[in-house]
Scaffold this motif. Structure first.
Motif, PDB file in Angstrom:
ATOM      1  N   TYR A  19      -8.331 -14.100  -4.245  1.00 19.60           N
ATOM      2  CA  TYR A  19      -8.243 -12.939  -3.362  1.00 19.60           C
ATOM      3  C   TYR A  19      -7.051 -12.979  -2.401  1.00 19.60           C
ATOM      4  O   TYR A  19      -6.409 -11.962  -2.151  1.00 19.60           O
ATOM      5  CB  TYR A  19      -9.542 -12.813  -2.552  1.00 19.60           C
ATOM      6  N   TYR A  59      -3.433 -11.119  -2.582  1.00 18.02           N
ATOM      7  CA  TYR A  59      -3.302  -9.660  -2.649  1.00 18.02           C
ATOM      8  C   TYR A  59      -3.204  -9.050  -1.252  1.00 18.02           C
ATOM      9  O   TYR A  59      -4.190  -8.622  -0.654  1.00 18.02           O
ATOM     10  CB  TYR A  59      -4.443  -9.053  -3.458  1.00 18.02           C
ATOM     11  N   ASN A  80      -1.783  -6.031   1.321  1.00 21.97           N
ATOM     12  CA  ASN A  80      -1.752  -4.578   1.148  1.00 21.97           C
ATOM     13  C   ASN A  80      -0.537  -4.142   0.339  1.00 21.97           C
ATOM     14  O   ASN A  80      -0.638  -3.296  -0.556  1.00 21.97           O
ATOM     15  CB  ASN A  80      -1.744  -3.886   2.509  1.00 21.97           C
ATOM     16  N   ARG A  91       1.317  -5.833  -1.833  1.00 27.25           N
ATOM     17  CA  ARG A  91       1.235  -6.211  -3.248  1.00 27.25           C
ATOM     18  C   ARG A  91       0.218  -5.348  -3.976  1.00 27.25           C
ATOM     19  O   ARG A  91       0.453  -4.921  -5.117  1.00 27.25           O
ATOM     20  CB  ARG A  91       0.864  -7.690  -3.377  1.00 27.25           C
ATOM     21  N   PHE A  92      -0.894  -5.069  -3.339  1.00 30.22           N
ATOM     22  CA  PHE A  92      -1.924  -4.245  -3.954  1.00 30.22           C
ATOM     23  C   PHE A  92      -1.394  -2.838  -4.216  1.00 30.22           C
ATOM     24  O   PHE A  92      -1.614  -2.268  -5.297  1.00 30.22           O
ATOM     25  CB  PHE A  92      -3.140  -4.187  -3.035  1.00 30.22           C
ATOM     26  N   ASP A  93      -0.700  -2.274  -3.232  1.00 27.34           N
ATOM     27  CA  ASP A  93      -0.147  -0.927  -3.383  1.00 27.34           C
ATOM     28  C   ASP A  93       0.906  -0.873  -4.486  1.00 27.34           C
ATOM     29  O   ASP A  93       0.982   0.094  -5.252  1.00 27.34           O
ATOM     30  CB  ASP A  93       0.475  -0.457  -2.070  1.00 27.34           C
ATOM     31  N   VAL A 134      -1.126  -3.044  -8.100  1.00 30.75           N
ATOM     32  CA  VAL A 134      -2.479  -2.789  -8.595  1.00 30.75           C
ATOM     33  C   VAL A 134      -2.786  -1.296  -8.702  1.00 30.75           C
ATOM     34  O   VAL A 134      -3.200  -0.809  -9.758  1.00 30.75           O
ATOM     35  CB  VAL A 134      -3.531  -3.487  -7.713  1.00 30.75           C
ATOM     36  N   LEU A 158     -13.145  -5.297  -7.297  1.00 32.82           N
ATOM     37  CA  LEU A 158     -11.906  -4.528  -7.353  1.00 32.82           C
ATOM     38  C   LEU A 158     -12.130  -3.116  -6.847  1.00 32.82           C
ATOM     39  O   LEU A 158     -11.319  -2.576  -6.088  1.00 32.82           O
ATOM     40  CB  LEU A 158     -11.375  -4.508  -8.789  1.00 32.82           C
ATOM     41  N   ALA A 199     -12.130  -3.103  -3.196  1.00 31.48           N
ATOM     42  CA  ALA A 199     -10.775  -3.292  -2.681  1.00 31.48           C
ATOM     43  C   ALA A 199     -10.020  -1.969  -2.709  1.00 31.48           C
ATOM     44  O   ALA A 199      -9.316  -1.604  -1.760  1.00 31.48           O
ATOM     45  CB  ALA A 199     -10.042  -4.355  -3.492  1.00 31.48           C
ATOM     46  N   ARG A 252      -8.684   0.217   0.535  1.00 28.43           N
ATOM     47  CA  ARG A 252      -7.296   0.673   0.696  1.00 28.43           C
ATOM     48  C   ARG A 252      -7.236   2.197   0.851  1.00 28.43           C
ATOM     49  O   ARG A 252      -6.425   2.713   1.625  1.00 28.43           O
ATOM     50  CB  ARG A 252      -6.468   0.243  -0.521  1.00 28.43           C
ATOM     51  N   GLY A 296      -5.439  -7.963   3.396  1.00 28.73           N
ATOM     52  CA  GLY A 296      -5.399  -7.271   2.121  1.00 28.73           C
ATOM     53  C   GLY A 296      -6.690  -6.543   1.811  1.00 28.73           C
ATOM     54  O   GLY A 296      -7.713  -6.718   2.477  1.00 28.73           O
TER      55      GLY A 296
END
Length: 303
Positions: free
Chosen positions: A101, A104, A106, A108-110, A113, A133, A136, A140, A196
């Protein structure tokens, strides 16, 4: 690894009065503890608050908020109820043995992912599949729609209305928090859910006293955590509603009995990695005089 453990149990009534309390060597009533996936109950409450204020709708899609090409069935309502079609974890997280976890953020997730969510929807949206997921993504979406971290939104709509100080919940606890320790007393390595979007899937820290106070609002008709009047993340095992959670070294469960008007919370830390949610469930089962909530159903942990 350490087999040293500590546990805490607390039972409160509709009026908040404590009828049972136990605190192990690493626990205290006001010591912050990691609740893992119980965090999802609080994220769902934030989503409900935004829907009830008409800032968002249950039908709001991820695409409407982020602009990414995501199927229309991936809505806020579907994410809350684990009906988005998203898998439990990203495929690559299964290979991240040390910490699936923490990497990841914010950003990198944006960037990595959200743009590929369409390729990750393995089921037709609407079919149930428990998904860290998915939460998550929900976290976001809530943050980007409001321009604020989800934990700040939680403090606004749940924590302060419950009469607690904003710092009663956090993602970044201090050195006095409940943590697993080795034989020489050193703090053992734990997953990092402090930043994140996965912080909303399992990163909340609160004392067991705070957790029973917050969960106790579920007994108030029409509250954001009330499972009888709207969408929540509670697992429905009527007349009990519950959620558990586990990180690498900690685990907990909260059970709200709407018929008895009680809240039971248990938290354990230490021992075998990823075993603590099960241990907490056993503590609650001993108190409630029946099998652990959800023992026959799908796990609801962040592990």
């Amino acid at each position: 690894m350490s087999l040293r453990t500590s546990r805490a149990v607390r039972v409160t009534g509709r009026d908040g009065a404590v009828s049972h309390a136990e605190h192990g060597p690493w626990h205290a009533a006001d010591a912050l503890a990691s609740w893992g996936s119980v965090s999802k109950v609080m994220v769902a409450a934030v989503a409900r608050a935004l829907v009830e204020s008409r800032a968002l709708a249950w039908s709001t899609t991820v695409a409407e908020v982020t602009g990414d090409a995501v199927p229309d069935g991936v809505t806020i309502g579907a994410l809350v109820e684990h009906r988005s079609g998203l898998p439990r974890l990203l495929p690559e997280q299964a290979r991240m043995i040390r910490d699936p976890y923490g990497p990841y953020t914010n950003a990198r997730f944006d960037d990595e992912v959200l743009p590929r969510l369409a390729s990750l929807v393995g089921l037709v949206p609407g079919e149930p599949e428990y998904s860290n997921l998915g939460y998550a993504v929900l976290t976001r979406v809530l943050e980007r729609s409001q321009g604020a971290p989800w934990v700040e939104l939680l403090r606004d709509v749940v924590v302060e209305p419950a009469g607690l100080p904003r710092e009663a919940v956090t993602l970044t606890p201090g050195p006095d928090a409940v943590r697993a320790r080795g034989v020489l007393g050193g703090v053992l390595e734990e997953w990092d859910l402090s930043t994140g979007p996965f912080s909303g899937a399992g990163g909340l820290w609160a004392s067991i006293a705070t957790m029973t106070t917050l969960a106790g609002t579920a007994l108030d008709p029409g509250s954001l955590l009330d499972p009888l009047s709207g969408r929540t993340a509670w697992v429905d095992d009527r007349p009990r509603f519950w959620h558990n959670g586990a990180t690498l070294r900690s685990g907990g469960i909260v059970v709200v009995d709407v018929e008895a008007g009680t809240v039971t919370a248990a938290h354990t830390v230490g021992g075998l990695p990823t075993s603590n949610a099960t241990q907490a469930e056993k503590l609650v089962a001993d108190l409630l005089g029946r099998g652990a909530p959800g023992a026959a159903g799908p796990t609801a942990s962040a592990s």
